[in-house]
Structures are given as C-alpha cells and as structure tokens.
Design an enzyme around this catalytic site. Structure first.
Site, PDB file in Angstrom:
ATOM      1  N   ASP A 119       0.871  -1.166   0.000  1.00 28.11           N
ATOM      2  CA  ASP A 119       0.000   0.000   0.000  1.00 28.11           C
ATOM      3  C   ASP A 119       0.911   1.219   0.000  1.00 28.11           C
ATOM      4  O   ASP A 119       1.974   1.192   0.606  1.00 28.11           O
ATOM      5  CB  ASP A 119      -0.855  -0.042   1.277  1.00 28.11           C
ATOM      6  CG  ASP A 119      -1.931   1.012   1.263  1.00 28.11           C
ATOM      7  OD1 ASP A 119      -1.965   1.813   0.314  1.00 28.11           O
ATOM      8  OD2 ASP A 119      -2.734   1.026   2.206  1.00 28.11           O
TER       9      ASP A 119
ATOM     10  N   ASP B 262      -8.523  -6.651   1.762  1.00 25.27           N
ATOM     11  CA  ASP B 262      -7.639  -6.722   2.926  1.00 25.27           C
ATOM     12  C   ASP B 262      -8.382  -6.097   4.079  1.00 25.27           C
ATOM     13  O   ASP B 262      -9.296  -5.293   3.864  1.00 25.27           O
ATOM     14  CB  ASP B 262      -6.329  -5.958   2.673  1.00 25.27           C
ATOM     15  CG  ASP B 262      -6.506  -4.462   2.823  1.00 25.27           C
ATOM     16  OD1 ASP B 262      -6.303  -3.951   3.940  1.00 25.27           O
ATOM     17  OD2 ASP B 262      -6.881  -3.800   1.840  1.00 25.27           O
TER      18      ASP B 262
END
Ligand code: ZN
Length: 369
Positions: A79, A268
């Site tokens: 990320d 996620d």
C-alpha cells in the site's frame, strides 16, 4: 457476470477472489510465515510508509526485497502509505503537511526528528526497491468528514499523483529491464468520497492514464459502521470487469461478501488479526460452513474464548474448522491462554481467524465454478 479467476504479477499467478491480511510493518503480530501459509493465506499487504521509516529501504534492499527479508513466498501488495500518512497529517498537529507535490512529514525519537519527502515518484521507487508484486499509487485520501471542496481537491491530487506514479513505474521497468511477463502490477486508487460525480471523474481520468487494477479508496463505512454499499457498488461499476478491483480495507465477513457481489476481487482488512488479539474469534453460524445469498447478513458469529463457560470445554473452537488451532487445542485451553493473556492465545486465535477468512474466500471461489 463473468468474474476474473486469476491475475499474474511478476510471473506468478494470483487466484481470485483473494484476501490479504494486513502485515503493515512486514509481519502479522504473533504469527510467522509458516503459520500464515498453514492458514491458506496466499498474500500479504505491507505498508510502504511504515517500512520506509523502519527498518528503512537500505535494509530491505540488502535482502533484494521484502519477500526475502520477511521469508514470505506468497504475493506481496504494498500500500502506498498515503492513507496512514494523511490520517496522521489531519489528526496530529505538527506531524507533517500535504501539498500538490506530495507529503512532507517528520519522524524520529528522542528529539532527533528526520524529515521525509514522500512524493508520488519516491513512493513508486520505494515499492520497486521492496520487490512488491502489486504496487499502489500514492493517493490523497480525504478525511472522513471532508467538505465537498476538500473531496474535489483530493480527486485533483489523486489524478495528478497517479500520472506521476505511472511515469515513474514505466521508467523503473525500463531501467531495470523487466520484461512484460515478469513485471509487477500497478494499481490506482479511486477517490471521491460519497460524491458520485467525483468518483466518476476520478475513475475516468485514471482509466485514461491506464492501470492494471483499480482500488476503492476512502471510507467504505457509514456512520452505523455498516458498509456504504451504494458508493462501493457505484465505484466498482466505473471500471471494466476485465481488470481486477480491490476493495481497500474491506472488511468484516459480511462486507467482504457484499463487496465481492458488487464486483471486487481483492480484499484486505485488519479485523481478523486485530479481533483475534481482542478475544473475538469468527465461526460459521451453521454446521456446514456455507454462505448463500440469503445468509450474507448472518452466516457468521463471534466466539468469545475468554468466557467463563468454556473453562472446562473439551471441544475445539469449531468442530467444522480445519485450522491448526482447532485440530490441536480445546476451548478450555484457549480460555486459559486468553484469561492469562499469553501471546500464544493471540497466535492461535489469529491462525483460526485467518483460516476462517480463507474459508470464506474458498466459498466465493466455488460460487464461480
Ligand atoms: Zn479453527
């Protein structure tokens, strides 16, 4: 609806749909790589911002990337770290500032603060150095209570930064001489808050630049903590079905299934690992571990291992779970571990919760075939 059954990154196939737990700093607390593989976890999401500050890219480079450094053979998504950084900028005075060029922040201890310039380009260069399989563009995630003007500005910046990320991505591929069949993927993040016209403006501009996948960015929950299904569905509808869609940070088991039905393929969430550490374990609400369209709201429930009633219970958490914890340990022993707060409780609980999530994913995969 035809759903994607897999994507390929760095020459490796990633089956879809899939769930990646949050190994923010390069690990999932109290578990190791083998525990995760035994729970059928296929990939992890790690955070560029956190790993940039500790241990720092030079350490990770020495190991030729995060796979080797963390002994994780599965997929790694990194990320960008924009979400965490901007949350800190908005909530902590003096943490840093945001401009059209990127995010400037200060980190350190004992009065030795180090200045970091986190630009879109730096973000992508760092993710390449980390050897990530799927890179995510730096985006400007507005605060949950952002005004319309702030949302518009965040979309402007997200588009501009995505352009810069794509340019850096192409430059890195060329410099590193990475062939098309071995290259990592680059995903962009669609912002726009709850304003549909801004979501569309953002998605259209990102599609024009061209990415390998598109993420739902921003806050997917309503004030009631339920999934804002309307905006999640709308955002999914803005990108083609031939490209993967990633529901960043989504969600509890019900939100995950709802988002899968809305078109998302990758998920996620911190919930299964965080809940395990707080004594909240997930179990299927019916004996056959099945999910149907009619049971999306109530196919699972929480099991609280710390409850007094399990003190002498010889059964596993769930007789229908095949995880390492359920195969080897009783509710009574888990009750004891949770009562005395031994780290083994967190490990065994985390393994069970992650296996629950991979069982949910297994069901969704069976829906497609
Ligand atoms: Zn289990």
């Amino acid at each position: 609806m035809t759903r994607l059954s897999s994507i390929s990154a760095q020459g490796k196939s990633i089956p879809l749909p899939t769930f990646f737990p949050d190994a923010t700093r390069g690990f999932i607390r109290s578990t190791d790589s083998i525990d995760l593989q035994n729970a059928n976890i296929e990939g992890l999401i790690m955070n560029t911002y956190h790993l940039l500050t500790e241990p720092g890219p030079s350490v990770i480079k020495q190991f030729h990337g995060l796979h080797n450094y963390t002994s994780w053979p599965g997929t790694i998504i990194t990320d960008s770290g924009g979400f965490q950084l901007l949350s800190l900028v908005y909530s902590k005075a003096g943490f840093g500032k945001i401009s059209n060029k990127g995010i400037t922040f200060y980190r350190g201890s004992k009065g030795n603060k180090k200045k970091y310039e986190f630009s879109p380009s730096k973000c992508i260069e760092t993710q390449f150095a980390f050897g990530s399989d799927i890179l995510i563009c730096l985006d400007d995630c507005p605060a949950a209570n952002a005004t319309e003007a702030e949302v518009t500005l965040s979309v402007d910046r997200t588009i501009q930064w995505a352009k810069e990320c794509k340019q850096t991505f192409l430059r890195e591929l060329k410099q590193r001489k990475i062939p098309e069949s071995k290259r990592p993927l680059l995903f962009a993040v669609i912002q726009g808050g709850s304003i549909k016209s801004e979501r569309k403006r953002c998605a259209d501009a990102l599609l024009e630049i061209g990415f390998d996948g598109y993420c739902f960015g921003g806050w997917p929950l309503l004030e009631t903590k339920e999934l804002d299904l309307d905006i999640v569905q709308y955002t999914a509808s803005l990108t083609p079905e031939s490209l993967p869609k990633y529901g960043l940070g989504i969600g509890n088991p019900t939100a995950l299934v709802q988002s899968y039905l809305a078109g998302y393929d990758i998920f996620d969430c911190v919930l299964p690992t965080r809940d395990a550490r707080h004594g909240r374990l997930y179990v299927f609400a019916n004996e056959r571990n099945t999910i149907t369209q009619e049971t999306i709201q109530n196919f699972w429930s929480f099991f609280y291992p710390g409850a007094e009633k399990y003190r002498r219970d010889t059964a596993p958490i769930s007789p229908y779970c095949d995880c390492y914890t359920c195969k080897n340990y009783s509710r009574a022993y888990l009750n004891h571990l949770y009562v005395v707060e031994d780290p083994l409780a967190f490990r065994l609980g985390t393994i069970h919760n992650l296996r629950f999530y991979t069982q949910v994913i297994g069901q969704l995969r069976s829906w497609k075939s």
